[in-house]
Design a protein around this motif. Structure first.
Motif, PDB file in Angstrom:
ATOM      1  N   ARG A 157       0.802  -1.229   0.000  1.00 27.60           N
ATOM      2  CA  ARG A 157       0.000   0.000   0.000  1.00 27.60           C
ATOM      3  C   ARG A 157       0.833   1.277   0.000  1.00 27.60           C
ATOM      4  O   ARG A 157       0.293   2.372   0.106  1.00 27.60           O
ATOM      5  CB  ARG A 157      -0.967   0.019   1.190  1.00 27.60           C
ATOM      6  N   ARG A 190     -11.239   4.369  -9.383  1.00 30.50           N
ATOM      7  CA  ARG A 190      -9.950   4.225  -8.700  1.00 30.50           C
ATOM      8  C   ARG A 190     -10.049   3.414  -7.413  1.00 30.50           C
ATOM      9  O   ARG A 190      -9.035   3.145  -6.772  1.00 30.50           O
ATOM     10  CB  ARG A 190      -9.350   5.603  -8.372  1.00 30.50           C
ATOM     11  N   ILE A 191     -11.256   3.038  -7.005  1.00 31.84           N
ATOM     12  CA  ILE A 191     -11.444   2.252  -5.789  1.00 31.84           C
ATOM     13  C   ILE A 191     -11.989   0.885  -6.170  1.00 31.84           C
ATOM     14  O   ILE A 191     -12.942   0.772  -6.942  1.00 31.84           O
ATOM     15  CB  ILE A 191     -12.401   2.956  -4.800  1.00 31.84           C
ATOM     16  N   THR A 220     -10.409  -1.545  -1.315  1.00 32.08           N
ATOM     17  CA  THR A 220      -9.047  -1.009  -1.289  1.00 32.08           C
ATOM     18  C   THR A 220      -8.820  -0.174  -2.539  1.00 32.08           C
ATOM     19  O   THR A 220      -9.690  -0.085  -3.418  1.00 32.08           O
ATOM     20  CB  THR A 220      -8.008  -2.147  -1.197  1.00 32.08           C
ATOM     21  N   ASP A 221      -7.663   0.415  -2.623  1.00 30.28           N
ATOM     22  CA  ASP A 221      -7.311   1.188  -3.812  1.00 30.28           C
ATOM     23  C   ASP A 221      -7.151   0.248  -5.015  1.00 30.28           C
ATOM     24  O   ASP A 221      -6.695  -0.891  -4.873  1.00 30.28           O
ATOM     25  CB  ASP A 221      -6.011   1.962  -3.563  1.00 30.28           C
ATOM     26  N   ARG A 222      -7.540   0.714  -6.166  1.00 26.23           N
ATOM     27  CA  ARG A 222      -7.486  -0.105  -7.391  1.00 26.23           C
ATOM     28  C   ARG A 222      -6.067  -0.584  -7.681  1.00 26.23           C
ATOM     29  O   ARG A 222      -5.842  -1.749  -8.010  1.00 26.23           O
ATOM     30  CB  ARG A 222      -8.023   0.724  -8.560  1.00 26.23           C
TER      31      ARG A 222
END
Length: 414
Positions: A217, A362-363, A373-375
Motif C-alpha cells: 500500500r 480508482r477504488i 481497497t485502492d485499485r
C-alpha cells in the motif's frame, strides 16, 4: 555476467579533432558498404521468372556478407592511405554494424521482429565507434589507453569491480560532450534465490498517477520531468525553428536543445536507478506486469507513458537485481518476475472474483466479499500472487492476509 560502465571524457582539442575525423571516415565507409549491399540486391533481383533476349547482365559476384566485406579492408587502406590511421578492429566493427543492420532488416531479431530499411548515416547520425579489444590493464588512475588512439583522460567516478575484465570500449559523442562506455565481464554466475525461499516479496503496479504502487500500500510519486521542462523546451525549440537552416545561430540553438533534452533524460534515469535500488534493498522478489509499452505509447496516454519511462525502469530493475549485491554479498542474485497483466486490476485479490471497472474507477469494491481497497493496490497484490505461483482465485493463499489484511471487509448481509 556482463555489464557496462560509462564515464565522461576530458579531451584535448587535438583529441576531439581526431575523434571527429575517425567518425567521419567510419561514416563514409559505413555508407559505402551499405550501398554495396543494396546495389547487389538491385542488380540481382527479378520480379519475373524469365528475362528478355537482349538485356543487361550485371557482373557476376556473390552476395556480399560480413566476411567478404571485411576482406576488402586491406585494399581500402592501399587505395586510401588515410584509413591506416584507424585501428583495424575499429574498421572491422564498422563492417559488423552494416551486417547487423542488414540482418535485422531481412531476418529480424531473435523474436523474428524485423526493423526498417537501413538508412545512410548523416554526420549527426553516426556518433560512436567501438574498440572490440583492449590491453589487459587499460586503466591507470583516471587515464584510459586506447589502441592506436593514445591515452585519454576520463572522470573515473566509479571503479571497476574486482574480478571483472574490460572487454570493449565505445567512444560516443553526445550533446554535452564525449563519453566512453566500458563493457566489463565476469565469468562467474551469481546464484539466484529460489522462489520458494523468498522471504520478503513485493508486487508493483506501474501507473501514470503514481509511478508505482506496491502491494504493501505504499507508493512512489511520479516526477514528470518532461512535463515540468516543457516550457523551457518549447522556448528553445521555437528558437531553432526561427533560425535559418545552416546558420551558426541554428547550430547553437540545436546544441542547446540537445543539452536540455539530455538533462531531462539523465534526471529520469537517475530517478529510475534510485527507485530500483530502494526496491531491491528491501525486497528479494519484485513482481511486475509484462507491459506492452509500445502499444501504450500509441494511445492518448503516450506522453505520460513515455515521460514515466517504464521500459527503462524495468530494464534497470532486472539487470540490477542480478548484481545488486555484486560482488560483495556472496554473489547472491535477487529475482524480478514479469507476469501477464490480464485482469490484474479487474479481479479481486481477496476472493478472486472478477469485478469489472472502468479506468476512471480508482477504488476496488468487491460485491462478492466486500473487500475495499485502492485499485492499484489490488492490482499489485494480484501481480504478486501470480509471481509466487498462486492464481488470484486461490483462496488458500492470499497476500492480503500476509500483509496484515489491508482494506475494509464489512460483514455481508444475507
Amino acid at each position: 555476467m556482463r555489464s557496462a560502465y560509462q564515464y565522461r571524457l576530458r579531451l584535448t582539442k587535438s583529441q576531439v579533432t581526431k575523434i571527429e575525423k575517425w567518425l567521419d571516415m567510419l561514416r563514409h565507409q559505413y555508407n559505402y558498404l551499405l550501398a554495396d549491399r543494396f546495389n547487389w540486391y538491385e542488380q540481382n533481383r527479378c520480379s519475373v521468372n524469365s528475362c528478355l533476349l537482349v538485356c543487361h547482365l550485371p557482373e557476376l559476384r556473390n552476395n556480399p556478407d560480413y566476411f567478404s566485406q571485411k576482406r576488402t579492408l586491406p585494399q581500402l587502406k592501399k587505395d586510401r592511405p588515410w584509413y591506416k590511421e584507424i585501428h583495424a578492429h575499429v574498421l572491422q566493427d564498422c563492417v559488423k554494424r552494416v551486417d547487423l543492420a542488414i540482418a535485422q532488416f531481412l531476418k529480424g531479431d531473435n523474436n523474428g521482429k524485423k526493423s526498417g530499411r537501413p538508412r545512410f548515416k548523416s554526420k549527426n547520425r553516426y556518433k560512436s565507434f567501438t574498440f572490440p579489444s583492449l590491453s589487459k590493464t587499460p586503466i591507470n588512475g583516471n587515464i584510459l589507453t586506447l589502441p592506436k588512439f593514445g591515452q585519454v583522460k576520463m572522470i573515473y567516478h566509479r571503479p571497476i569491480p574486482d574480478g571483472f575484465k574490460i572487454k570493449t570500449a565505445t567512444i560516443t559523442r553526445k550533446a554535452d560532450g564525449y563519453y566512453v562506455t566500458l563493457s566489463i565481464q565476469d565469468d562467474s554466475v551469481p546464484d539466484v534465490i529460489p522462489v520458494d525461499k523468498v522471504t520478503n516479496p513485493i508486487g508493483i503496479d506501474m501507473g501514470v498517477k503514481s509511478f508505482l504502487v506496491k502491494s504493501d500500500r505504499t507508493e512512489v510519486p511520479i516526477p514528470q520531468y518532461y512535463r515540468k521542462a516543457q516550457k523551457q523546451l518549447k522556448k528553445i525549440q521555437k528558437a531553432v525553428s526561427r533560425s535559418k537552416k545552416g546558420s551558426n545561430n541554428r547550430k547553437k540553438a540545436v546544441i542547446k536543445l540537445g543539452k536540455a533534452h539530455k538533462k531531462v533524460a539523465d534526471t529520469r534515469k537517475d530517478f529510475h536507478f534510485k527507485a530500483a535500488k530502494e526496491l531491491l534493498d528491501n525486497h528479494d522478489l519484485v513482481a511486475h506486469e509484462k507491459l506492452n509499452i509500445k502499444g501504450l505509447a500509441k494511445t492518448k496516454m503516450a506522453k505520460s507513458v513515455l515521460d514515466a519511462g517504464w521500459g527503462q525502469f524495468l530494464s534497470i530493475l532486472s539487470v540490477k537485481a542480478v548484481r545488486v549485491a555484486w560482488p560483495t554479498a556472496l554473489n547472491a542474485g535477487l529475482i524480478t518476475k514479469a507476469v501477464n497483466p490480464r485482469n490484474t486490476s479487474q479481479n479481486c485479490s481477496n476472493c478472486g472474483k472478477k469485478v469489472p471497472k472502468k479506468l476512471k474507477d480508482r477504488i476496488h469494491c468487491c460485491p462478492h466479499c466486500g473487500y475495499v481497497t485502492d485499485r492499484d493496490v489490488n492490482a499489485a497484490i494480484n501481480i504478486l500472487n501470480l509471481a509466487v505461483g498462486h492464481p488470484v482465485s486461490n483462496k488458500a493463499y492470499r497476500v492480503t492476509e500476509l500483509l496484515g489484511g489491508f482494506g475494509k471487509k464489512p460483514a455481508l448481509s444475507r
